[in-house]
Design an enzyme around this catalytic site. Structure first.
Site, mmCIF file in Angstrom:
data_model
loop_
_atom_site.group_PDB
_atom_site.id
_atom_site.type_symbol
_atom_site.label_atom_id
_atom_site.label_comp_id
_atom_site.label_asym_id
_atom_site.label_seq_id
_atom_site.Cartn_x
_atom_site.Cartn_y
_atom_site.Cartn_z
ATOM 1 C CG HIS A 28 9.786 32.164 45.236
ATOM 2 N ND1 HIS A 28 10.316 30.915 45.453
ATOM 3 C CD2 HIS A 28 8.507 31.968 44.845
ATOM 4 C CE1 HIS A 28 9.383 30.002 45.204
ATOM 5 N NE2 HIS A 28 8.279 30.621 44.833
ATOM 6 C CG ASP A 51 13.755 34.338 41.251
ATOM 7 O OD1 ASP A 51 13.220 34.059 40.156
ATOM 8 O OD2 ASP A 51 13.213 34.104 42.347
ATOM 9 C CD GLN A 74 6.240 35.134 38.644
ATOM 10 O OE1 GLN A 74 5.595 35.423 37.628
ATOM 11 N NE2 GLN A 74 5.955 34.070 39.379
ATOM 12 C CE LYS A 87 7.241 30.260 38.509
ATOM 13 N NZ LYS A 87 6.021 30.063 39.310
ATOM 14 C CB CYS A 110 7.073 30.282 47.899
ATOM 15 S SG CYS A 110 6.246 28.728 47.670
HETATM 16 N N1 PMP Z 1 11.045 32.773 42.012
HETATM 17 C C1 PMP Z 1 9.878 33.381 41.799
HETATM 18 C C2 PMP Z 1 9.805 34.873 41.835
HETATM 19 C C3 PMP Z 1 8.744 32.610 41.543
HETATM 20 O O1 PMP Z 1 7.560 33.203 41.340
HETATM 21 C C4 PMP Z 1 8.858 31.195 41.518
HETATM 22 C C5 PMP Z 1 7.639 30.319 41.276
HETATM 23 N N2 PMP Z 1 6.533 30.658 42.021
HETATM 24 C C6 PMP Z 1 10.097 30.623 41.725
HETATM 25 C C7 PMP Z 1 11.173 31.441 41.976
HETATM 26 C C8 PMP Z 1 10.304 29.141 41.694
HETATM 27 O O2 PMP Z 1 10.054 28.636 40.440
HETATM 28 P P1 PMP Z 1 9.978 27.053 40.201
HETATM 29 O O3 PMP Z 1 9.006 26.536 41.223
HETATM 30 O O4 PMP Z 1 9.473 26.922 38.813
HETATM 31 O O5 PMP Z 1 11.338 26.508 40.384
#
Ligand code: PMP
Length: 409
Positions: free
Chosen positions: A122, A199, A202, A225, A365
């Site tokens: 991401h 990270d 998920q 999440k 993203c």
């Molecule tokens: N890493 C992953 C794999 C994600 O799916 C997301 C959220 N889509 C993020 C990072 C970022 O999370 P946040 O926007 O809650 O900071």
């Protein structure tokens, strides 16, 4: 399939209709819906105990501090941390990774050092490292994905080399659903003296996870999440790593002493929590963790695994539909990205919305991953504990409708 259907009644939003249809919420990878217990915990906190934390000598402040620190203990316990001081409350995964990039990376990287990422990250696990590489002269290197959408370990020993100081990878892709090879990569990192940053945006919400067993140094996740409120999250770090990490935000709450020219920091985790924290958010996240623990994370995982199996089977039968993600259910979670003929994913999402079905469309993203997949965007359905096979059926019916509308047969 573990039948968790009775849980749906705990989520008030699932009772609403959208465009005259039952809401079929298939966007939990973006953010999850909230059970009544989370909403009520926040409400109760504001109604009964609201005050600022940590310094007040009066009853309300003591209660607020207890509520905040209890939430920390619950969240730490939820991810297997034995020491709740190792859990820093953040605004989410993005904040957690930035804390490590700037607080640890900036002070440990020099020119020629290497930061290793994977081809399925991401943007929040790419861009902070690019920024820190620019500041320090470190270089970025990638473990690419293979034709099975998994991170390739073929060149692990050459990519993670003696110059490597940081390896950062996702526990699960928010696009393909593929799990990241955290154990293999962190073992390679350890063998060259590098740290591993996960990270887990998920990962933490969807399966049992134990930081004590993972062998990594830092792990970041988002509260929103995992049934918790937006603006909450956690950064877990090994005690010694957090102690050698610099704070990246300064202000109240995070100091031990402040002089005119120099200051000293509070012990971990407080040195990373500058300013008044999101107390109500932490309380809500604590309630979310209570809820998930009661259901059981193994139940959550097996429910989502079965739903993903059903989803892949049903979607594969839709004409002109291509799924971008691993076939192996043991190596993927409940996120299904797909293309439908040459219909733009945004058009798919708009048509599905007319049927009450909420899916995400776009690059999620993860632009470098999109380029590897050879597509600018995908539509994405993602599951959580409140989804049912009927939700999959509604998605499939709406996709057939989309095919009709676009005259694709
Ligand atoms: N890493 C992953 C794999 C994600 O799916 C997301 C959220 N889509 C993020 C990072 C970022 O999370 P946040 O926007 O809650 O900071």
């Amino acid at each position: 399939m573990a039948d968790l259907r009775h849980l749906r009644q705990d989520f008030p939003i699932l009772d609403r209709t959208v465009n005259g249809k039952r809401l079929v919420y298939l966007d939990s990878a973006a953010t999850t819906q909230k059970p009544r217990s989370v909403i009520e915990a926040i409400d109760h906190y504001y109604r009964t105990s609201n005050a600022n934390v940590h310094r007040g000598a009066y009853t309300l402040s003591v209660e607020a501090t207890e509520a905040y620190e209890n939430a920390r203990a619950k969240v730490a316990d939820f991810i297997g941390a034995t020491d709740s001081d190792e859990l820093v409350f953040t605004r989410g995964t993005t904040t957690g990774i930035n804390f490590v990039a700037y607080g640890w990376g900036l002070n440990h990287l020099t020119e020629g050092d290497r930061i290793v990422l994977t081809g399925m990250e991401h943007h929040s696990n790419i861009v902070p490292w690019q920024l820190v590489a620019r500041h320090t002269g470190a270089e970025l290197a990638y473990l690419p994905i293979n034709e099975d959408y998994e991170v390739s370990l073929d060149d692990l020993d050459t990519v993670v080399n003696s110059r490597t100081k940081i390896v950062a990878l996702s526990g699960m892709s928010n696009v393909t659903g593929a799990f990241g090879p955290v154990a293999a990569v962190s073992a390679a990192a350890r063998s060259v003296g590098a740290i591993t940053v996960v990270d887990a945006a998920q990962a933490v919400p969807h399966a049992p996870l134990d930081v004590a067993l993972l062998g990594v140094d830092f792990l970041a996740f988002s509260g929103h999440k995992m049934l918790g409120p937006t603006g909450t999250g956690g950064l877990w770090g090994r005690r010694d790593r957090l102690e050698e990490m610099e704070p990246t935000e300064g202000g109240g709450e995070m100091i031990s002493d402040v002089g005119l020219y120099e200051s000293t920091w509070a012990p971990i985790p407080h040195k990373f929590e500058a300013g008044t924290p999101n107390i109500a958010g932490a309380v809500g996240l604590g309630a979310a963790v209570d809820y998930l623990s009661k259901v059981g994370m193994s139940e959550v995982r097996s429910h989502e695994r079965a739903l993903t199996k059903y989803g892949i089977e049903q979607l594969s039968a839709v004409p002109h539909l291509t799924i971008h993600g691993p076939a192996d259910l043991d190596n993927r979670g409940g996120v299904i990205s797909f293309q439908l003929a040459d219909v733009h994913p945004h058009d798919i999402a708009t048509i599905l919305d007319q049927e009450g079905v909420a899916v995400r469309a776009g690059h999620h993203c993860a632009k470098p991953l999109m380029r590897s997949l050879g597509v600018p965007a995908t539509a994405r359905a993602s599951f959580y504990l409140y989804n049912t096979p009927e939700d999959v059926d509604a998605l499939v019916a709406a996709l057939h409708h989309a095919l009709e509308l676009f005259g694709v047969s």
